[in-house]
Design a protein around this motif. Structure first.
Motif: not given
Length: 433
Positions: A230-235, A405-413, A422-432
């Motif tokens: 959880i280190e990357s989670i921000s307000l 997930e592979q598709t999302v990460r390729e798009a973000l790359d 201006a900063a590294k993308p933040q990615l959080i999975r949604i558990e429905r």
């Protein structure tokens, strides 16, 4: 009434002392329930002189826990030393080899050596019990192994680490930073001086490995778990989740998929309407999706001396009654080794937070990269939040429909390579639900 069950306890920290106090307090009631007295006869710990609030003169003291495990003074060995190897493993192996059942709260030991210990227990026709190893006082092991034996389980997931849940809860409700909440957790004793094992997701991974084995009849495989902390989670993430109707929780998730059994630990957005979203503070919760009961959620104290002692004494009571189950629900030889698909094959919705430079073409480039990979977007939110993002950049939040997930990460790359962030993308999975 049968002769007393003589218990040896290795490890007299908070939990070990609480077990002795609980056995003392419930001695008469417990004897009535199991048909025999349960008494502690031997103990072992590092420091005999430490004040623990219990009278050690009643017990035979052992400097070496392995000597306690082989001693004829005990009938049952309770391992509360901790750690995946060393004297914890040596003591458990010695006890089983000496014909004594073992009760342990040690998830690290079970995650690494569970199959080895379960095999030895089976060979000796002995119990290896570990209710306290996952989710403290919540009876999740017995629920999966025995209570839901008539069900086919599709998914088991939950909040398995109180430290992380406390930090995320405080951040959300009080608007505090991750660093401030971690410092408070350390001050209150919820987090260690080195909190990496908790906040990095590794504690949750050990517990999930045990739950996955019980739920799906597979061999314990902690190496097959994808782990993020959880280190990357921000307000900013928690505020966005709130507006979107979610809460952020560190979840351990094991579920069937077309590619095998997924095992993953990571921050997740869960709907506020879900039972798991209501679990705040240091409380733990586990949700089971099964064919007959559909959805079942168990919540309660996931740590602490009293709660953990409750689970340990429940295992001791079973052994006193003569109850013995296959430790992981099936004989070790019957446990399968199903494929563990990598995270790139995971399919679901995603929250993406981008810090986008405020210049022409940026939004179009992002949309293009998503469209190229046929990623459908459920929502797009663009809003400035003073003090939460790099100067000269605009926060853009994307929520996707189900995709790989592979598709999302390729798009973000590709978006990163375009040079508009201006900063590294933040990615959080949604558990429905």
């Amino acid at each position: 009434m049968q002769r007393p069950l003589r218990v040896g306890i290795a490890g007299l920290g908070t939990v070990g002392a609480a077990v002795i106090k609980l056995l003392d307090r419930q001695a008469e009631a417990l004897a009535s329930r199991v048909g025999r007295a349960v008494i502690v006869t031997g103990v072992s710990a590092r420091d005999k002189t430490k004040e623990r609030g219990i009278d050690l003169s009643r017990f035979v003291w052992f400097d070496d826990p392995v000597a306690l495990a082989r001693s004829e003074e005990i009938d049952l060995f309770v391992e509360l030393i901790g750690g995946a190897d060393g004297t914890a493993l040596a003591g458990a192996e010695q006890a089983l080899a000496s014909g004594k059942p073992v009760v342990t709260a040690n998830k690290a030991l079970l995650a690494r050596h569970g199959m080895r210990l379960a095999t030895l227990a089976e060979e000796m026709s002995l119990a290896l019990a570990f209710e306290a190893s996952v989710a403290g006082g919540i009876p999740i092991v017995k629920t999966l192994r025995e209570g839901l034996a008539g069900n086919s389980i599709e998914r088991v997931y939950g909040i398995l680490n109180g430290t992380c849940n406390y930090i995320l809860s405080r951040m959300e409700t009080e608007g505090l930073s991750f660093e401030a909440c971690l410092a408070e957790a350390q001050k209150l004793g919820y987090a260690e001086a080195d909190p990496t094992f908790d906040i990095g997701g590794f504690d949750t991974a050990h517990k999930l490995a045990i739950l996955a084995s019980l739920a799906f009849g597979t061999a314990v495989d902690p190496e097959g778990i994808s782990v993020e902390g959880i280190e990357s989670i921000s307000l900013a993430d928690l505020q966005a989740a709130d507006e979107l109707g979610y809460r952020v929780k560190l979840l351990g998730v094991a579920q069937r998929s077309a590619d095998g059994i997924e095992q993953r630990v990571h921050p997740s957005m869960v709907p506020k309407t879900s039972a798991i979203a209501q679990v705040m503070g240091v409380t733990n919760a586990v949700t089971i999706d099964a064919d007959a009961v559909h959805e079942l959620t168990l919540a309660g104290p996931g740590a602490g001396g009293e709660a953990t002692a409750s689970a340990i004494v429940a295992d001791i009571a079973d052994i006193a009654r003569g109850v013995r189950s296959a430790p992981f629900g099936l004989p070790v030889a019957a446990l399968t080794s199903l494929p563990r698909p990598p995270m790139r094959l995971h399919q679901g919705g995603y929250y993406i937070r981008l810090s986008v430079e405020d210049r022409p073409g940026a939004a179009a480039a992002i949309a293009k990269r998503m469209a190229e990979r046929e990623i459908s977007l459920e929502s797009i939110v663009q809003r400035r939040r003073p003090g939460t993002i790099a100067s000269g950049a605009v926060p853009v939040i994307l929520v996707t429909y189900a995709t790989h997930e592979q598709t999302v990460r390729e798009a973000l790359d590709a978006v990163v390579a375009d040079g508009y962030l201006a900063a590294k993308p933040q990615l959080i999975r949604i558990e429905r639900e």
